[in-house]
Design a protein around this motif. Structure first.
Motif, PDB file in Angstrom:
ATOM      1  N   UNK A 139       0.823  -1.210   0.000  1.00 29.21           N
ATOM      2  CA  UNK A 139       0.000   0.000   0.000  1.00 29.21           C
ATOM      3  C   UNK A 139       0.855   1.257   0.000  1.00 29.21           C
ATOM      4  N   UNK A 140       1.924   1.259   0.800  1.00 29.83           N
ATOM      5  CA  UNK A 140       2.816   2.429   0.842  1.00 29.83           C
ATOM      6  C   UNK A 140       3.553   2.579  -0.489  1.00 29.83           C
ATOM      7  N   UNK A 141       3.962   1.455  -1.066  1.00 33.83           N
ATOM      8  CA  UNK A 141       4.649   1.490  -2.355  1.00 33.83           C
ATOM      9  C   UNK A 141       3.710   2.024  -3.438  1.00 33.83           C
ATOM     10  N   UNK A 142       2.471   1.560  -3.431  1.00 36.40           N
ATOM     11  CA  UNK A 142       1.501   2.019  -4.427  1.00 36.40           C
ATOM     12  C   UNK A 142       1.242   3.518  -4.280  1.00 36.40           C
ATOM     13  N   UNK A 143       1.078   3.984  -3.051  1.00 32.33           N
ATOM     14  CA  UNK A 143       0.860   5.416  -2.821  1.00 32.33           C
ATOM     15  C   UNK A 143       2.068   6.225  -3.279  1.00 32.33           C
ATOM     16  N   UNK A 144       3.272   5.783  -2.909  1.00 32.67           N
ATOM     17  CA  UNK A 144       4.496   6.493  -3.301  1.00 32.67           C
ATOM     18  C   UNK A 144       4.626   6.553  -4.820  1.00 32.67           C
ATOM     19  N   UNK A 145       4.309   5.441  -5.481  1.00 36.58           N
ATOM     20  CA  UNK A 145       4.384   5.399  -6.941  1.00 36.58           C
ATOM     21  C   UNK A 145       3.380   6.365  -7.575  1.00 36.58           C
ATOM     22  N   UNK A 146       2.139   6.370  -7.091  1.00 38.79           N
ATOM     23  CA  UNK A 146       1.125   7.252  -7.673  1.00 38.79           C
ATOM     24  C   UNK A 146       1.450   8.721  -7.445  1.00 38.79           C
ATOM     25  N   UNK A 147       1.979   9.049  -6.276  1.00 40.55           N
ATOM     26  CA  UNK A 147       2.353  10.443  -6.002  1.00 40.55           C
ATOM     27  C   UNK A 147       3.468  10.879  -6.952  1.00 40.55           C
ATOM     28  N   UNK A 148       4.489  10.055  -7.099  1.00 34.51           N
ATOM     29  CA  UNK A 148       5.596  10.392  -8.016  1.00 34.51           C
ATOM     30  C   UNK A 148       5.133  10.395  -9.467  1.00 34.51           C
ATOM     31  N   UNK A 149       4.225   9.494  -9.816  1.00 33.38           N
ATOM     32  CA  UNK A 149       3.678   9.478 -11.175  1.00 33.38           C
ATOM     33  C   UNK A 149       2.945  10.788 -11.460  1.00 33.38           C
ATOM     34  N   UNK A 150       2.164  11.242 -10.490  1.00 35.77           N
ATOM     35  CA  UNK A 150       1.505  12.542 -10.639  1.00 35.77           C
ATOM     36  C   UNK A 150       2.520  13.657 -10.825  1.00 35.77           C
ATOM     37  N   UNK A 151       3.565  13.650 -10.003  1.00 36.04           N
ATOM     38  CA  UNK A 151       4.607  14.671 -10.131  1.00 36.04           C
ATOM     39  C   UNK A 151       5.264  14.626 -11.507  1.00 36.04           C
ATOM     40  N   UNK A 152       5.385  13.442 -12.065  1.00 31.28           N
ATOM     41  CA  UNK A 152       6.059  13.307 -13.360  1.00 31.28           C
ATOM     42  C   UNK A 152       5.315  14.038 -14.473  1.00 31.28           C
ATOM     43  N   UNK A 153       4.016  14.244 -14.294  1.00 37.20           N
ATOM     44  CA  UNK A 153       3.257  14.971 -15.318  1.00 37.20           C
ATOM     45  C   UNK A 153       3.718  16.421 -15.428  1.00 37.20           C
TER      46      UNK A 153
END
Length: 177
Positions: free
Chosen positions: A26-40
């Motif tokens: 769950x923490x990995x998924x959240x961290x990935x989605x937050x960074x994915x958002x930042x990548x935009x």
């Protein structure tokens, strides 16, 4: 320990996640989605700084300054006009003399969420609000009945609604709400 769990690094176009986040799906998924958002946002930020602000010899706050890249150097999901809209929604104030310079005043001992991190958090929250509980907290103001006694609450609610609409229409391209 650093409280940044993940981020997008425009230098090498990679998402970076702190190793301790991999222990929990769950923490990995959240961290990935937050960074994915930042990548935009890509390489939108050319320079950022924090400057102390003094009045009558006493520090009263700090000025966060962000310089965006020129159009020809910008590699971002958002075109410059939408990037400007987002930055203003995140409470960054554009300077009149330099359209690439944005500032925000932060009270002396207070913190704030920089626009890149805020973008990632809202992106993750919009997909599934369990991924960004601090954004859920910020959005909870919209569940309250506005009061004429607290005009700032009405302003905050309007800003949050505009931010949600921006993400719905500009990031997720959803026109059906």
């Amino acid at each position: 320990m650093d409280n940044v769990f993940s981020f997008y690094d425009p230098e090498d176009s990679c998402i970076k996640i702190r190793q301790d986040q991999a222990g929990s799906p769950e923490r990995l998924e959240a961290a990935l989605l937050i960074a994915l958002g930042q990548s935009l946002l890509g390489n939108y930020c050319q320079k950022k700084s924090m400057e102390d602000v003094f009045v009558q010899g006493r520090q009263v706050g700090r000025l966060y300054r962000l310089i965006t890249r020129k159009r020809q150097d910008l590699k971002c999901f958002l075109p410059p006009d939408e990037l400007d809209t987002y930055l203003q929604l995140s409470r960054m104030c554009p300077e009149k003399e330099d359209k690439h310079c944005y500032t925000r005043l932060v009270n002396c001992d207070e913190g704030f969420t920089p626009p890149g991190l805020l973008f990632g958090l809202i992106f993750a929250w919009y997909l599934d609000n369990r991924f960004a509980s601090n954004v859920e907290y910020k959005m909870s103001v919209m569940k309250n009945i506005p009061s004429d006694l607290i005009p700032e609450q009405v302003k905050i609610m309007r800003r949050r609604k505009k931010m949600i609409r921006f993400f719905r229409e500009r990031i997720f391209r959803d026109q059906f709400f």
